[in-house]
Design a protein around this motif. Structure first.
Motif, PDB file in Angstrom:
ATOM      1  N   TYR A  53       0.847  -1.234   0.104  1.00  0.00           N
ATOM      2  CA  TYR A  53      -0.085   0.221   0.197  1.00  0.00           C
ATOM      3  C   TYR A  53       0.880   1.320  -0.036  1.00  0.00           C
ATOM      4  O   TYR A  53       1.771   1.451   0.844  1.00  0.00           O
ATOM      5  N   ALA A  56      -0.242   7.264   1.380  1.00  0.00           N
ATOM      6  CA  ALA A  56      -0.278   8.524   0.670  1.00  0.00           C
ATOM      7  C   ALA A  56      -0.764   9.668   1.928  1.00  0.00           C
ATOM      8  O   ALA A  56      -0.927  10.705   1.700  1.00  0.00           O
ATOM      9  N   LEU A 403      -3.467   1.771  -2.313  1.00  0.00           N
ATOM     10  CA  LEU A 403      -3.333   2.998  -1.584  1.00  0.00           C
ATOM     11  C   LEU A 403      -3.833   3.032  -0.394  1.00  0.00           C
ATOM     12  O   LEU A 403      -4.859   2.716   0.121  1.00  0.00           O
ATOM     13  N   LEU A 428      -0.686   7.139  -7.353  1.00  0.00           N
ATOM     14  CA  LEU A 428      -1.220   7.953  -6.335  1.00  0.00           C
ATOM     15  C   LEU A 428      -2.653   8.657  -7.273  1.00  0.00           C
ATOM     16  O   LEU A 428      -3.904   8.334  -6.756  1.00  0.00           O
ATOM     17  N   THR A 432      -6.326   7.193  -7.507  1.00  0.00           N
ATOM     18  CA  THR A 432      -7.685   8.035  -6.878  1.00  0.00           C
ATOM     19  C   THR A 432      -8.651   8.060  -7.866  1.00  0.00           C
ATOM     20  O   THR A 432      -9.816   7.955  -7.669  1.00  0.00           O
TER      21      THR A 432
END
Ligand SMILES: Cc1ncc(COP(=O)(O)O)c(C=O)c1O
Length: 443
Positions: A53, A56, A403, A428, A432
């Protein structure tokens, strides 16, 4: 151990059996996965089953230079061979002295008092401010003001100046009475109003309040430039300049809670620098040890220090935590400051922020995204989604795309460690985007 069970499952069930996890309705873990982490390396967290993971959110905004950073590891290991901890009352040690000297250089504030977590720094600043006025013969100054939507921690004193209903309302009966003033958050602007105008309007409300209440107000506490836990609200530095001059005019302390925004997070080493101001109390934690060990610090002025310096014991600041100024934590903090100095971190981050902003154009333009914003190494936006469980759904789907992201309500934010590289930025942003699209399609 049952060989048929994955090692994740084993740690997960043992943890749920005995660990009461923070900020969590434990029953939600009947549906939500708990993620057992075996090791960290740089931007990545690895579980026991070979999944990874991208961190972030810097593991609750603490990690600056990646997990298992060799330079911080080395500094802590070196200190471990010399001294792990010693009582800081009556004794001192090299790392705490060196760290205090360097923080004085960096902040322009001359005295450094240590706590453990961020909330203990808030408690220290509030108590010190009140006690200062009492020692100066102004014992009526017992009140505190903070901003709407502000967050300063969750112990009772810190929660008293916090304005996040989810954390505060249940405990309202236990809290001291404080006053909350309009936030300069630029999203609250009237049509046509600039962020600076919003800041000036919020400062006018502060002026009105202090005009009527300065005699009973010890301090204003705020998060400079970005109100984090309240939803990554960003505001114009003009508010800080106005607040500084109003606090001076009305003899009220200014407490800058830079627990989340300090250490380069907003683009300058301290957020207050962007307004050219110095607070009376500065609270630091989180990034202070690069995410390694619990340590917080409250820095203050000669004037405050002098008000406590006396033959009378009770005029001294009789506050302590067992792990105050822990030597290992201070050695991690010194390594963090070395990295800032040796690697030109602030300049490098400006380049990284620009790269990230270019990549984020696809998010900024996404049909479900509102109020996309960025300050330094923080990015945030709201997602138009009627589901009250949006945050949990998003979190879970983000895990499925490697993430770690934890939206605050409908606010998605990125607060990555500063070691993020372009390919990780792509991971990232594209991850997203994919989560947003999946959610829009109801998948
Ligand atoms: C601005 C601010 N102040 C205080 C705190 C409390 O710090 P801790 O969680 O270490 O007690 C936080 C934590 O998120 C924070 O963001």
């Amino acid at each position: 151990m049952n060989p048929d069970r994955s090692r994740n499952t084993d740690w997960l069930s043992r943890s749920l059996d005995v660990v009461w996890h923070p900020c969590t309705q434990m029953k939600h873990h009947e549906q939500l996965p708990l993620v057992p982490i075996a090791r960290g390396e740089g931007m990545w967290l690895h579980d026991f089953d070979g999944n990874r993971y991208l961190d972030a959110i810097s593991s609750w905004w603490v990690n600056l230079f990646g997990h298992a950073n060799p330079r911080i590891n080395g500094a802590v290991a070196d200190q471990l061979g010399k001294l792990e901890h010693v009582i800081l009352a009556g004794f001192t040690h090299e790392p705490v002295v060196r760290l205090s000297e360097r923080l004085r250089e960096l902040t322009g504030l001359s005295h450094c008092f240590y706590g453990s977590d961020g909330a203990s720094a808030t408690e220290i600043a509030l108590k010190m401010s009140y006690h200062y006025w009492r020692n100066r013969g102004q014992g009526t100054k017992t009140g505190f003001v903070s901003l709407r939507n502000g967050y300063h921690g969750e112990t009772l004193g810190a929660l008293s100046v916090t304005d996040v209903p989810l954390f505060r309302d249940t405990y309202a009966a236990l809290l001291s009475r404080t006053h909350q003033l309009p936030s300069p958050d630029w999203r609250l602007g009237e049509p046509g109003e600039t962020p600076e105008q919003v800041a000036v309007r919020a400062a006018a409300a502060l002026e009105d309040y202090l005009q009527g209440h300065h005699a009973t107000t010890a301090a204003l506490i705020l998060e400079p430039l970005v109100q984090g836990a309240g939803g990554m609200a960003m505001y114009h530095p003009r508010y800080l300049r106005e607040a500084r001059s109003l606090c001076d005019r009305f003899s009220v302390h200014l407490i800058a809670d830079e627990i989340a925004v300090g250490f380069g997070r907003t683009g300058t080493f301290l957020a207050c620098e962007q307004a050219g101001i110095r607070p009376d109390f500065l609270c630091l934690s989180k990034g202070l040890t690069g995410g390694y060990l619990a340590l917080s610090a409250v820095l203050t002025t000669d004037d405050v220090y002098a008000a406590f310096y006396d033959d009378d014991t009770a005029r001294g600041f009789l506050h302590s935590h067992s792990y105050t100024g822990n030597a290992l934590a201070c050695s991690a903090a010194l390594a963090v400051l070395d990295i800032f100095e040796q690697d030109g971190v602030l300049a490098a981050n400006r380049g990284k922020a620009a790269e990230m902003n270019r990549r984020c154009a696809v998010l900024r333009e996404h049909r479900a995204v509102r109020h996309f914003r960025n300050t330094g190494m923080i990015w945030a936006f709201e997602v138009d989604d009627p589901d009250p469980l949006f945050a949990r759904r998003f979190y879970e789907r983000a895990l499925g795309r490697e993430l770690l992201l934890r939206p605050l309500g409908h606010t998605v934010y990125f607060m990555p460690p500063y070691v993020i590289e372009p390919e990780q930025m792509d991971h990232l942003v594209q991850g997203t985007l994919a989560v947003l699209d999946d959610m829009q399609r109801g998948r």
